[in-house]
Design a protein around this motif. Structure first.
Motif, PDB file in Angstrom:
ATOM      1  N   VAL B  50       0.837  -1.201   0.000  1.00 12.73           N
ATOM      2  CA  VAL B  50       0.000   0.000   0.000  1.00 12.73           C
ATOM      3  C   VAL B  50       0.869   1.247   0.000  1.00 12.73           C
ATOM      4  CG1 VAL B  50      -1.703   1.323   1.326  1.00 12.73           C
ATOM      5  CG2 VAL B  50      -1.883  -1.159   1.208  1.00 12.73           C
ATOM      6  N   SER B  51       0.532   2.184  -0.874  1.00 16.33           N
ATOM      7  CA  SER B  51       1.305   3.423  -0.954  1.00 16.33           C
ATOM      8  C   SER B  51       0.372   4.592  -1.236  1.00 16.33           C
ATOM      9  CB  SER B  51       2.343   3.297  -2.067  1.00 16.33           C
ATOM     10  OG  SER B  51       3.097   4.482  -2.164  1.00 16.33           O
ATOM     11  N   THR B  52       0.753   5.789  -0.807  1.00 17.73           N
ATOM     12  CA  THR B  52      -0.071   6.979  -1.036  1.00 17.73           C
ATOM     13  C   THR B  52       0.803   8.129  -1.500  1.00 17.73           C
ATOM     14  OG1 THR B  52      -1.824   8.341  -0.050  1.00 17.73           O
ATOM     15  CG2 THR B  52       0.062   7.892   1.332  1.00 17.73           C
ATOM     16  N   ASP B  53       0.290   8.937  -2.431  1.00 18.57           N
ATOM     17  CA  ASP B  53       1.016  10.112  -2.907  1.00 18.57           C
ATOM     18  C   ASP B  53       0.047  11.267  -3.061  1.00 18.57           C
ATOM     19  OD1 ASP B  53       3.967   9.843  -3.664  1.00 18.57           O
ATOM     20  OD2 ASP B  53       3.146   7.973  -4.441  1.00 18.57           O
ATOM     21  N   TRP B  91      -6.041  -2.242  -6.636  1.00 15.99           N
ATOM     22  CA  TRP B  91      -7.090  -1.290  -6.307  1.00 15.99           C
ATOM     23  C   TRP B  91      -6.512   0.097  -6.005  1.00 15.99           C
ATOM     24  CZ3 TRP B  91      -6.912  -5.910  -3.135  1.00 15.99           C
ATOM     25  CH2 TRP B  91      -7.808  -6.913  -3.556  1.00 15.99           C
ATOM     26  N   ALA B  92      -7.310   1.142  -6.266  1.00 16.16           N
ATOM     27  CA  ALA B  92      -6.884   2.501  -5.920  1.00 16.16           C
ATOM     28  C   ALA B  92      -8.059   3.304  -5.387  1.00 16.16           C
ATOM     29  CB  ALA B  92      -6.303   3.207  -7.137  1.00 16.16           C
ATOM     30  N   THR B  93      -7.751   4.280  -4.522  1.00 17.37           N
ATOM     31  CA  THR B  93      -8.725   5.309  -4.151  1.00 17.37           C
ATOM     32  C   THR B  93      -8.189   6.652  -4.632  1.00 17.37           C
ATOM     33  OG1 THR B  93      -7.726   5.683  -1.977  1.00 17.37           O
ATOM     34  CG2 THR B  93      -9.503   4.065  -2.092  1.00 17.37           C
ATOM     35  N   LEU B  94      -9.094   7.581  -4.885  1.00 17.16           N
ATOM     36  CA  LEU B  94      -8.729   8.897  -5.412  1.00 17.16           C
ATOM     37  C   LEU B  94      -9.471   9.964  -4.622  1.00 17.16           C
ATOM     38  CD1 LEU B  94      -7.715  10.889  -7.662  1.00 17.16           C
ATOM     39  CD2 LEU B  94      -9.775  10.282  -8.937  1.00 17.16           C
ATOM     40  N   ALA B  95      -8.724  10.818  -3.934  1.00 17.17           N
ATOM     41  CA  ALA B  95      -9.338  11.964  -3.251  1.00 17.17           C
ATOM     42  C   ALA B  95      -8.831  13.211  -3.954  1.00 17.17           C
ATOM     43  CB  ALA B  95      -8.956  11.979  -1.769  1.00 17.17           C
ATOM     44  N   ILE B  96      -9.746  14.100  -4.306  1.00 11.54           N
ATOM     45  CA  ILE B  96      -9.349  15.259  -5.099  1.00 11.54           C
ATOM     46  C   ILE B  96     -10.074  16.507  -4.605  1.00 11.54           C
ATOM     47  CG2 ILE B  96     -11.051  14.673  -6.896  1.00 11.54           C
ATOM     48  CD1 ILE B  96      -9.037  15.704  -8.958  1.00 11.54           C
ATOM     49  N   ILE B 136      -4.441  16.301  -5.422  1.00 13.25           N
ATOM     50  CA  ILE B 136      -4.850  14.972  -5.862  1.00 13.25           C
ATOM     51  C   ILE B 136      -4.126  13.944  -5.002  1.00 13.25           C
ATOM     52  CG2 ILE B 136      -4.960  13.382  -7.813  1.00 13.25           C
ATOM     53  CD1 ILE B 136      -4.290  16.040  -9.540  1.00 13.25           C
ATOM     54  N   CYS B 137      -4.892  13.133  -4.277  1.00 14.35           N
ATOM     55  CA  CYS B 137      -4.275  12.104  -3.430  1.00 14.35           C
ATOM     56  C   CYS B 137      -4.749  10.724  -3.883  1.00 14.35           C
ATOM     57  CB  CYS B 137      -4.646  12.321  -1.962  1.00 14.35           C
ATOM     58  SG  CYS B 137      -3.876  11.116  -0.865  1.00 14.35           S
ATOM     59  N   VAL B 138      -3.828   9.936  -4.406  1.00 14.38           N
ATOM     60  CA  VAL B 138      -4.145   8.566  -4.803  1.00 14.38           C
ATOM     61  C   VAL B 138      -3.491   7.613  -3.807  1.00 14.38           C
ATOM     62  CG1 VAL B 138      -3.837   6.784  -6.566  1.00 14.38           C
ATOM     63  CG2 VAL B 138      -4.399   9.119  -7.252  1.00 14.38           C
ATOM     64  N   THR B 139      -4.255   6.641  -3.345  1.00 14.10           N
ATOM     65  CA  THR B 139      -3.708   5.567  -2.524  1.00 14.10           C
ATOM     66  C   THR B 139      -3.916   4.282  -3.290  1.00 14.10           C
ATOM     67  OG1 THR B 139      -4.296   6.792  -0.533  1.00 14.10           O
ATOM     68  CG2 THR B 139      -3.755   4.454  -0.252  1.00 14.10           C
ATOM     69  N   ILE B 140      -2.867   3.479  -3.379  1.00 14.34           N
ATOM     70  CA  ILE B 140      -2.944   2.280  -4.214  1.00 14.34           C
ATOM     71  C   ILE B 140      -2.606   1.041  -3.397  1.00 14.34           C
ATOM     72  CG2 ILE B 140      -0.546   2.288  -5.046  1.00 14.34           C
ATOM     73  CD1 ILE B 140      -1.891   1.790  -7.892  1.00 14.34           C
ATOM     74  N   ALA B 141      -3.229  -0.074  -3.772  1.00 14.56           N
ATOM     75  CA  ALA B 141      -2.937  -1.344  -3.117  1.00 14.56           C
ATOM     76  C   ALA B 141      -2.667  -2.389  -4.192  1.00 14.56           C
ATOM     77  CB  ALA B 141      -4.112  -1.782  -2.241  1.00 14.56           C
ATOM     78  N   GLY B 142      -1.607  -3.148  -4.004  1.00 15.35           N
ATOM     79  CA  GLY B 142      -1.268  -4.222  -4.922  1.00 15.35           C
ATOM     80  C   GLY B 142      -0.906  -5.460  -4.145  1.00 15.35           C
ATOM     81  N   GLU B 143      -0.708  -6.550  -4.857  1.00 16.46           N
ATOM     82  CA  GLU B 143      -0.421  -7.806  -4.172  1.00 16.46           C
ATOM     83  C   GLU B 143       0.936  -8.356  -4.592  1.00 16.46           C
ATOM     84  OE1 GLU B 143      -4.554  -9.778  -2.938  1.00 16.46           O
ATOM     85  OE2 GLU B 143      -4.072 -10.054  -5.042  1.00 16.46           O
ATOM     86  N   VAL B 144       1.605  -8.961  -3.638  1.00 18.14           N
ATOM     87  CA  VAL B 144       2.904  -9.582  -3.895  1.00 18.14           C
ATOM     88  C   VAL B 144       2.974 -10.858  -3.054  1.00 18.14           C
ATOM     89  CG1 VAL B 144       3.982  -8.076  -2.137  1.00 18.14           C
ATOM     90  CG2 VAL B 144       5.419  -9.166  -3.878  1.00 18.14           C
ATOM     91  N   PRO B 145       3.471 -11.963  -3.636  1.00 16.64           N
ATOM     92  CA  PRO B 145       3.542 -13.190  -2.845  1.00 16.64           C
ATOM     93  C   PRO B 145       4.332 -12.958  -1.550  1.00 16.64           C
ATOM     94  CG  PRO B 145       4.041 -13.632  -5.156  1.00 16.64           C
ATOM     95  CD  PRO B 145       3.979 -12.143  -5.002  1.00 16.64           C
TER      96      PRO B 145
END
Lengths: 320, 320
Positions: B50-53, B91-96, B136-145
């Motif tokens: 999970v990361s946010t920018d 998945w991502a969320t977007l706050a603007i 613009i704030c995007v938070t993203i989630a990805g998967e890794v083994p």
């Protein structure tokens, strides 16, 4: 001047996490702040509830607002979204832009944020710090057993409409700052996390009151494709309205005032006793304010004499 | 004027998701936009990255920037963080926050965002829309083994230092807008998602170059507690520098220019052949630019004659 890396290290590397209220001690993140992304290991049998909110100076709070209250509020509004889903909070990210790296401001903001985070067992796992107008974006993730989340779309004709706590206090504090007894409702809202978790399997639909009762109830009605009747006098409100002597402002605050962060939910009539007992157990009044009925997603609000009242809208940031 | 609910419905309810590049068709969210939170069901054997920018007008982009490019970039910088972890985006969320609900602007912004989202199989699951300065704030989630994420802390003495693509182009575009051939490097960065996923089990450490080579490599050195030697001439850079004729600006762009979003990674020497083949296979040049060595987390950069060069710092939003 502090660098952005120092800001993160000094103010946002979380103090050792304490167990959440109720003694839960969820496993921490696999990897927290300090890499390109955090690494989380969600529980296998749970669904992850994710929500994001952006608070902007001048829109959501006044310039010069107390930083400790802002730190609290930025997390509280997100916790409130999880409460409305019946999810248990786990992790959060915080992205913030600031005009300058003011150490005293950052210390206070972090204190407000982490005090609330500790109470609900939330781990701050990532973030971004940059220069700009004061904007705070928190994204939160919580867990809820698969299939048990509280949605907006489950209200059925005949269900009672319930609300926790009192409504209108935050709007009154905004409109009349001299009513200091309701200031905390605006500045330090209390997310109803415990109630949300306890409503799993009881409530048929739920939402948190962030934009005002009328507007938020309409979201439930639209998703559930039902109508509603609400008795205005039954809506619980702070005692401060007693000395306000302005019925019009009172009605605007109670029906359309945002920022209360109480839970608005529906439940079958058969659950009344259970809900009364739950309110008593957790020390949070739960009040029946109306009923769901068959029909268009329209909301009717009646006064004590049974006359329909004009219903104002909830708050909309882009309304003209 | 458009309401915030109309904005979400009209511009941010995602077009039907197409399969991700490579034919992956991950299951969608249990619940997307439209309730208090999204509901996701992460895969049981994976870790969630999970990361946010936060991108702010005036700090990260000029006022009046093309909205389509902004929509692309807001998601690209987050995808780049996942790439640096070796995670597959989900998945991502977007706050603007926006000064006004400008329909043409929103349509273009959404087009840029969703075009990139579709390429990488990202589902927009939640957001927040409010009035304010453009943030613009995007938070993203990805998967890794589990256990296979690429961290900053794994570089070992003797490892090669590699970089993908070319460095310095985005900084050149910022410093000299007349060099239009590098404009896309600044405005439309290409996140190295496929490379990141393919580096699992090969790279010993990785980071994306967002703040500049020197600054970002230092993060690897500090976390790994090692030093590094880099050969300045070996650092790949856009051909545009050939006609610039300003060695000092060139060095600043190549060593300290941010916003390139290439991957900077380390790997044991035994993996050289494999990495060369990987670069050829995915059509992305991978270049060895130096080596990790025992010692303090210091970075030495040498010119073609073996003389040490002064190393400037990476970008810091709060540096004086």
């Amino acid at each position: 001047m502090l660098s952005e890396f120092e800001i993160i290290r000094r103010f946002f590397e979380q103090p050792a996490r304490r167990p959440a209220r109720g003694g839960r001690t969820p496993a921490g993140a696999v990897l927290g702040i300090g890499d390109d992304a955090a690494l989380l290991r969600p529980s296998g049998d749970m669904e992850l509830a994710v929500s994001t909110d952006l608070l902007v100076e001048g829109t959501h709070f006044r310039a010069g607002s107390a930083p400790r209250a802002l730190g609290h509020k930025a997390l509280a509004v997100n916790l409130s979204d999880l409460a409305a889903m019946g999810a248990a909070p786990r992790w959060a990210t915080l992205a913030i832009s600031l005009p300058s790296a003011d150490e005293a401001w950052l210390r206070e903001f972090a204190a407000g944020f982490f005090a609330l985070a500790a109470r609900f067992g939330v781990e701050l796992v990532g973030g971004d710090t940059t220069r700009g107008p004061l904007c705070i974006c928190v994204t939160i993730a919580g867990e809820v057993p698969a299939g048990l989340a509280l949605l907006r779309g489950g209200a059925a004709p005949g269900d009672d409409i319930w609300v926790s706590g009192e409504l209108g206090g935050a709007a009154l504090a905004l409109a009349r700052p001299e009513y200091t007894e309701v200031a905390a409702r605006l500045e330090q809202p209390e997310p109803r996390v415990e109630l949300g978790e306890r409503l799993r399997g009881i409530a048929s639909a739920a939402i948190d009151v962030s934009d005002g009762l009328a507007g938020d109830l309409r979201h439930i009605l639209e998703r559930s494709r039902v109508g509603a009747r609400v008795d205005y006098e039954s809506i619980p409100r702070p005692a401060a309205f007693g000395r306000l002597g302005d019925p019009e402002l009172e009605m605007r605050c109670v029906l359309a005032g945002g920022d209360d962060y109480e839970l608005l939910f529906t439940a079958p009539q058969a659950r009344r006793k259970e809900l009364e007992a739950l309110g008593a157990e957790i020390g949070l009044p739960l009040t029946r304010i109306g009923a769901i009925r068959l029909g268009d997603p329209s909301l009717m609000v009646f006064d004590a004499q049974g006359r329909p009242l004009p219903v104002t809208h909830g708050y909309d940031h882009f309304a003209a």
